[in-house]
Design a protein around this motif. Structure first.
Motif, PDB file in Angstrom:
ATOM      1  N   LYS A 118       0.824  -1.357   0.085  1.00 39.32           N
ATOM      2  CA  LYS A 118      -0.071  -0.015   0.008  1.00 39.32           C
ATOM      3  C   LYS A 118       0.897   1.383  -0.064  1.00 39.32           C
ATOM      4  O   LYS A 118       0.505   2.229  -0.681  1.00 39.32           O
ATOM      5  CB  LYS A 118      -0.918  -0.035   1.161  1.00 39.32           C
ATOM      6  N   HIS A 119       1.816   1.268   0.614  1.00 43.04           N
ATOM      7  CA  HIS A 119       2.797   2.559   1.058  1.00 43.04           C
ATOM      8  C   HIS A 119       3.891   2.732   0.015  1.00 43.04           C
ATOM      9  O   HIS A 119       4.677   3.623   0.519  1.00 43.04           O
ATOM     10  CB  HIS A 119       2.929   2.822   2.529  1.00 43.04           C
ATOM     11  N   ILE A 120       4.044   1.946  -0.904  1.00 46.18           N
ATOM     12  CA  ILE A 120       5.137   1.956  -1.891  1.00 46.18           C
ATOM     13  C   ILE A 120       4.634   2.246  -3.298  1.00 46.18           C
ATOM     14  O   ILE A 120       3.683   1.616  -3.657  1.00 46.18           O
ATOM     15  CB  ILE A 120       5.764   0.443  -1.847  1.00 46.18           C
ATOM     16  N   LYS A 121       5.165   3.177  -4.036  1.00 43.80           N
ATOM     17  CA  LYS A 121       4.998   3.431  -5.378  1.00 43.80           C
ATOM     18  C   LYS A 121       5.269   2.320  -6.264  1.00 43.80           C
ATOM     19  O   LYS A 121       5.928   1.296  -6.123  1.00 43.80           O
ATOM     20  CB  LYS A 121       5.807   4.627  -5.820  1.00 43.80           C
ATOM     21  N   ILE A 122       4.131   2.266  -7.124  1.00 44.59           N
ATOM     22  CA  ILE A 122       4.069   1.112  -8.080  1.00 44.59           C
ATOM     23  C   ILE A 122       5.518   0.858  -8.652  1.00 44.59           C
ATOM     24  O   ILE A 122       6.046  -0.349  -8.610  1.00 44.59           O
ATOM     25  CB  ILE A 122       3.089   1.274  -9.063  1.00 44.59           C
ATOM     26  N   LYS A 123       6.120   1.691  -9.179  1.00 42.80           N
ATOM     27  CA  LYS A 123       7.387   1.601  -9.828  1.00 42.80           C
ATOM     28  C   LYS A 123       8.465   1.217  -8.878  1.00 42.80           C
ATOM     29  O   LYS A 123       9.798   0.798  -9.216  1.00 42.80           O
ATOM     30  CB  LYS A 123       7.907   2.933 -10.587  1.00 42.80           C
ATOM     31  N   ASN A 124       8.423   1.261  -7.454  1.00 38.84           N
ATOM     32  CA  ASN A 124       9.379   0.898  -6.524  1.00 38.84           C
ATOM     33  C   ASN A 124       8.996  -0.644  -5.869  1.00 38.84           C
ATOM     34  O   ASN A 124       9.616  -0.955  -4.910  1.00 38.84           O
ATOM     35  CB  ASN A 124       9.419   1.837  -5.657  1.00 38.84           C
ATOM     36  N   GLN A 125       7.943  -1.363  -6.314  1.00 41.73           N
ATOM     37  CA  GLN A 125       7.515  -2.563  -5.794  1.00 41.73           C
ATOM     38  C   GLN A 125       8.798  -3.494  -6.136  1.00 41.73           C
ATOM     39  O   GLN A 125       8.975  -3.536  -7.177  1.00 41.73           O
ATOM     40  CB  GLN A 125       6.203  -2.954  -6.450  1.00 41.73           C
ATOM     41  N   PRO A 126       8.912  -4.432  -5.349  1.00 40.98           N
ATOM     42  CA  PRO A 126      10.060  -5.450  -5.372  1.00 40.98           C
ATOM     43  C   PRO A 126       9.555  -6.434  -6.565  1.00 40.98           C
ATOM     44  O   PRO A 126       8.001  -6.491  -7.024  1.00 40.98           O
ATOM     45  CB  PRO A 126      10.075  -6.203  -4.139  1.00 40.98           C
ATOM     46  N   ILE A 127      10.432  -6.708  -7.387  1.00 39.70           N
ATOM     47  CA  ILE A 127      10.070  -7.967  -8.516  1.00 39.70           C
ATOM     48  C   ILE A 127       9.659  -9.483  -7.859  1.00 39.70           C
ATOM     49  O   ILE A 127      10.603  -9.601  -7.101  1.00 39.70           O
ATOM     50  CB  ILE A 127      10.781  -7.988  -9.460  1.00 39.70           C
ATOM     51  N   THR A 128       8.773 -10.117  -8.313  1.00 36.93           N
ATOM     52  CA  THR A 128       8.751 -11.487  -8.135  1.00 36.93           C
ATOM     53  C   THR A 128       8.947 -12.373  -9.310  1.00 36.93           C
ATOM     54  O   THR A 128       8.710 -11.955 -10.295  1.00 36.93           O
ATOM     55  CB  THR A 128       7.246 -11.615  -7.395  1.00 36.93           C
ATOM     56  N   THR A 129       9.620 -13.494  -8.964  1.00 38.29           N
ATOM     57  CA  THR A 129       9.794 -14.379 -10.046  1.00 38.29           C
ATOM     58  C   THR A 129       9.289 -15.693  -9.928  1.00 38.29           C
ATOM     59  O   THR A 129       9.559 -16.030  -8.764  1.00 38.29           O
ATOM     60  CB  THR A 129      11.267 -14.583 -10.648  1.00 38.29           C
TER      61      THR A 129
END
Length: 188
Positions: A118-129
């Motif tokens: 919720k409190h992290i900008k979309i572009k800064n969200q961690p990547i999942t694989t």
């Protein structure tokens, strides 16, 4: 010149351009077995792409490898696989396609996603694989999307335009957005 002669000329031209393309990608590290035809593809790191024998890979396929110096990050395609035009493979861990698969045109297979907090900008969200496995004798209908962490069981069929966001057991037919079970397909 009659139309048959012109057709034969262009057929020979396509044959030699395919041979040249395979040699070009082999020099860059592609591992491909005998009898495979490769159309006009895009692949910046072909050393992490492994293609089996007697495959037919059509034009405008985009193979993207996210970690090219990690040998575990690769796309492996089995024997006698057909991949239709304009497909996209995005690999950050591993994408494995079994033997005798039919992948229609405009398919996206992507083993990467993003977390959402919720409190992290979309572009800064961690990547999942998470690894994607498509087992032997699978048919994926046109314009479908296969998301991270999915296994599609042997002999299964995916309807056109489906979004696969959960694993599918062997010999089942799934379709829809998101895909849902349609029926069990019994092979004899």
């Amino acid at each position: 010149m009659n139309p048959t002669t012109i057709g034969l000329f262009f057929n020979k031209l396509n044959y030699f351009s395919n041979k040249f393309r395979i040699i070009f990608f082999k020099i860059k590290g592609l591992q491909v077995k005998k009898g495979t035809r490769i159309g006009k593809i895009s692949c910046e790191w072909p050393n992490n792409l492994f293609v089996g024998s007697d495959c037919d890979i059509q034009n405008n396929i985009d193979f993207r490898i996210g970690s090219p110096f990690n040998k575990e990050c690769n796309i492996t395609i089995g024997d006698r696989v057909f991949i239709g035009r304009c497909c996209e493979f995005v690999c950050s861990t591993k994408i494995k396609i079994g033997n005798d698969c039919f992948i229609a045109s405009n398919i996206t297979i992507i083993d990467t996603g993003h977390e959402y907090a919720k409190h992290i900008k979309i572009k800064n969200q961690p990547i999942t694989t998470a690894k994607i496995t498509i087992e032997d004798d699978v048919w994926i209908g046109t314009s479908s999307v296969i998301l991270q962490g999915i296994t599609i069981g042997k002999g299964s069929i995916i309807g056109a335009g489906s979004v696969i966001n959960k694993s599918i057991p062997e010999y089942e037919i799934w379709a829809g957005v998101p895909a849902r079970f349609i029926k069990k397909e019994y092979k004899t």
